[in-house]
Design a protein around this motif. Structure first.
Motif, short mmCIF file in Angstrom:
data_model
loop_
_atom_site.label_atom_id
_atom_site.label_comp_id
_atom_site.label_asym_id
_atom_site.label_seq_id
_atom_site.Cartn_x
_atom_site.Cartn_y
_atom_site.Cartn_z
N LEU A 1 0.85 -1.20 0.13
CA LEU A 1 0.06 0.07 0.01
C LEU A 1 1.02 1.10 -0.03
O LEU A 1 0.37 2.21 -0.03
CB LEU A 1 -0.80 0.09 1.23
N GLY A 2 2.05 1.02 0.01
CA GLY A 2 3.08 2.05 0.11
C GLY A 2 4.40 1.82 0.52
O GLY A 2 4.62 0.58 0.88
N PRO A 3 5.58 2.60 0.68
CA PRO A 3 6.60 2.04 1.33
C PRO A 3 6.52 1.44 2.61
O PRO A 3 5.78 1.99 3.42
CB PRO A 3 7.73 3.51 1.35
N ASP A 4 6.96 0.32 2.89
CA ASP A 4 7.17 -0.63 3.89
C ASP A 4 5.74 -1.01 4.19
O ASP A 4 5.38 -1.33 5.53
CB ASP A 4 7.92 0.08 5.11
N LEU A 5 4.66 -1.17 3.72
CA LEU A 5 3.48 -1.55 3.68
C LEU A 5 3.18 -2.74 3.10
O LEU A 5 1.94 -2.57 2.16
CB LEU A 5 2.53 -0.49 3.52
N PRO A 6 3.62 -3.92 3.02
CA PRO A 6 3.44 -5.15 2.19
C PRO A 6 2.16 -5.70 2.55
O PRO A 6 1.81 -5.79 3.74
CB PRO A 6 4.68 -5.81 2.41
N PHE A 7 1.55 -6.54 1.69
CA PHE A 7 0.78 -7.49 1.99
C PHE A 7 1.01 -8.95 1.15
O PHE A 7 1.65 -8.72 0.09
CB PHE A 7 -0.89 -7.09 1.80
N VAL A 8 0.69 -9.89 1.88
CA VAL A 8 1.22 -11.36 1.62
C VAL A 8 0.24 -12.25 1.41
O VAL A 8 -0.90 -12.22 2.13
CB VAL A 8 2.45 -11.71 2.23
N LEU A 9 0.50 -13.21 0.51
CA LEU A 9 -0.14 -14.57 0.78
C LEU A 9 0.42 -15.47 1.73
O LEU A 9 1.76 -15.49 1.75
CB LEU A 9 -0.13 -15.43 -0.35
N ASP A 10 -0.32 -15.72 2.73
CA ASP A 10 0.25 -16.65 3.95
C ASP A 10 -0.19 -18.09 3.91
O ASP A 10 -1.20 -18.47 4.10
CB ASP A 10 -0.36 -15.74 5.16
N TYR A 11 1.01 -18.71 3.70
CA TYR A 11 0.96 -20.28 3.47
C TYR A 11 1.07 -21.03 4.62
O TYR A 11 1.06 -22.36 4.66
CB TYR A 11 1.90 -20.75 2.28
N ARG A 12 1.05 -20.64 5.72
CA ARG A 12 1.57 -21.53 7.12
C ARG A 12 0.24 -22.35 7.25
O ARG A 12 0.38 -23.57 7.70
CB ARG A 12 1.54 -20.45 8.11
N GLU A 13 -0.91 -22.17 7.14
CA GLU A 13 -2.18 -22.73 7.54
C GLU A 13 -2.77 -23.70 6.00
O GLU A 13 -3.21 -24.90 6.40
CB GLU A 13 -3.36 -22.03 7.83
N SER A 14 -2.47 -23.21 5.02
CA SER A 14 -2.77 -23.85 3.91
C SER A 14 -1.80 -23.72 2.62
O SER A 14 -1.49 -22.49 2.27
CB SER A 14 -4.24 -23.89 3.27
N SER A 15 -1.35 -24.80 1.92
CA SER A 15 -0.35 -24.56 0.69
C SER A 15 -1.02 -24.37 -0.37
O SER A 15 -0.93 -24.01 -1.67
CB SER A 15 0.51 -26.02 0.67
N VAL A 16 -2.64 -24.81 -0.45
CA VAL A 16 -3.63 -24.59 -1.79
C VAL A 16 -4.40 -23.35 -1.71
O VAL A 16 -4.92 -22.73 -2.66
CB VAL A 16 -4.22 -25.50 -1.94
N ASP A 17 -4.69 -22.84 -0.56
CA ASP A 17 -5.79 -21.64 -0.13
C ASP A 17 -5.27 -20.83 0.81
O ASP A 17 -5.66 -20.79 1.87
CB ASP A 17 -6.85 -22.30 0.13
N PRO A 18 -3.92 -19.98 0.37
CA PRO A 18 -3.39 -19.35 1.58
C PRO A 18 -4.41 -17.96 1.90
O PRO A 18 -5.07 -17.43 1.01
CB PRO A 18 -2.34 -18.86 0.83
N SER A 19 -4.26 -17.35 3.11
CA SER A 19 -4.90 -16.29 3.69
C SER A 19 -4.05 -14.99 3.01
O SER A 19 -2.97 -15.41 2.67
CB SER A 19 -5.03 -16.49 5.18
N VAL A 20 -4.76 -14.16 3.48
CA VAL A 20 -4.08 -12.58 3.21
C VAL A 20 -3.67 -11.82 4.23
O VAL A 20 -4.42 -11.72 5.05
CB VAL A 20 -4.75 -11.87 1.87
N ALA A 21 -2.41 -11.42 4.47
CA ALA A 21 -2.14 -10.53 5.66
C ALA A 21 -1.28 -9.38 5.29
O ALA A 21 -0.79 -9.33 4.05
CB ALA A 21 -1.09 -11.65 6.63
N PHE A 22 -1.59 -8.28 5.98
CA PHE A 22 -1.05 -7.04 5.83
C PHE A 22 -0.24 -6.44 6.93
O PHE A 22 -0.45 -6.61 7.99
CB PHE A 22 -2.32 -5.84 5.51
N LEU A 23 0.95 -6.04 6.74
CA LEU A 23 1.90 -5.16 7.51
C LEU A 23 1.73 -3.78 7.46
O LEU A 23 1.94 -3.23 6.68
CB LEU A 23 3.20 -5.67 7.49
N GLY A 24 0.57 -3.30 8.33
CA GLY A 24 0.39 -1.84 8.18
C GLY A 24 1.33 -0.89 9.06
O GLY A 24 2.39 -1.27 9.64
N GLU A 25 0.99 0.16 9.45
CA GLU A 25 1.66 1.10 10.32
C GLU A 25 1.39 0.58 12.11
O GLU A 25 1.86 1.20 12.61
CB GLU A 25 1.36 2.55 10.28
#
Length: 149
Positions: free
Chosen positions: A100-124
């Motif tokens: 969403l901007g510098p140092d504000l990534p969002f990711v596919l998180d595969y820890r719980e599922s290798s086929v249907d990852p959740s989405v997580a965001f590192l905001g402020e």
């Protein structure tokens, strides 16, 4: 050989969900950076949002996995362990799909599922937050009209 076999896009041996690959290929994924719903979905206004291409995801994930030293990684609430404490993210089980901007990534998180990852965001804030059960739900949340098509 099975003629019906699906072609999968991989980033560091993690299979990207088909709805994401489809959205990238039809160019609608990148246009989500202009969604008026970003702040409602992510809980934070965007600065210079970017929704990455597959090559962009690969490059950002390579940086996250291989180029950050452990001290800098901790600034991003990351860990090299596959299991991460709540609020932290395993760099070995994620694919960076946008920011969403510098140092504000969002990711596919595969820890719980290798086929249907959740989405997580590192905001402020001070930790990673799950923003969507999967990337298909994220796409619909950012562009509700897609549900009608």
């Amino acid at each position: 050989m099975n003629g019906d076999a699906e072609f999968f896009e991989l980033v560091f041996d993690m299979s990207l969900p088909a709805c994401l690959v489809e959205s990238i290929k039809d160019c609608s994924w990148m246009s989500l950076a202009n969604s008026p719903r970003i702040e409602a979905v992510f809980g934070q206004a965007s600065v210079r949002p970017g929704f990455h291409s597959i090559s962009g995801m690969t490059g950002m994930t390579k940086w996250w996995r291989e180029e950050l030293d452990e001290e800098t990684l901790q600034c991003y609430f990351g860990t090299s362990e596959e299991c991460a404490a709540p609020g932290y993210m395993s760099r070995m089980k994620t694919v960076i799909i946008g920011n969403l901007g510098p140092d504000l990534p969002f990711v596919l998180d595969y820890r719980e599922s290798s086929v249907d990852p959740s989405v997580a965001f590192l905001g402020e804030g001070d930790s990673w937050q799950r923003i969507s059960e999967n990337v298909c739900d994220l796409i619909l949340a950012l562009d509700p009209q897609r549900a009608d098509s």
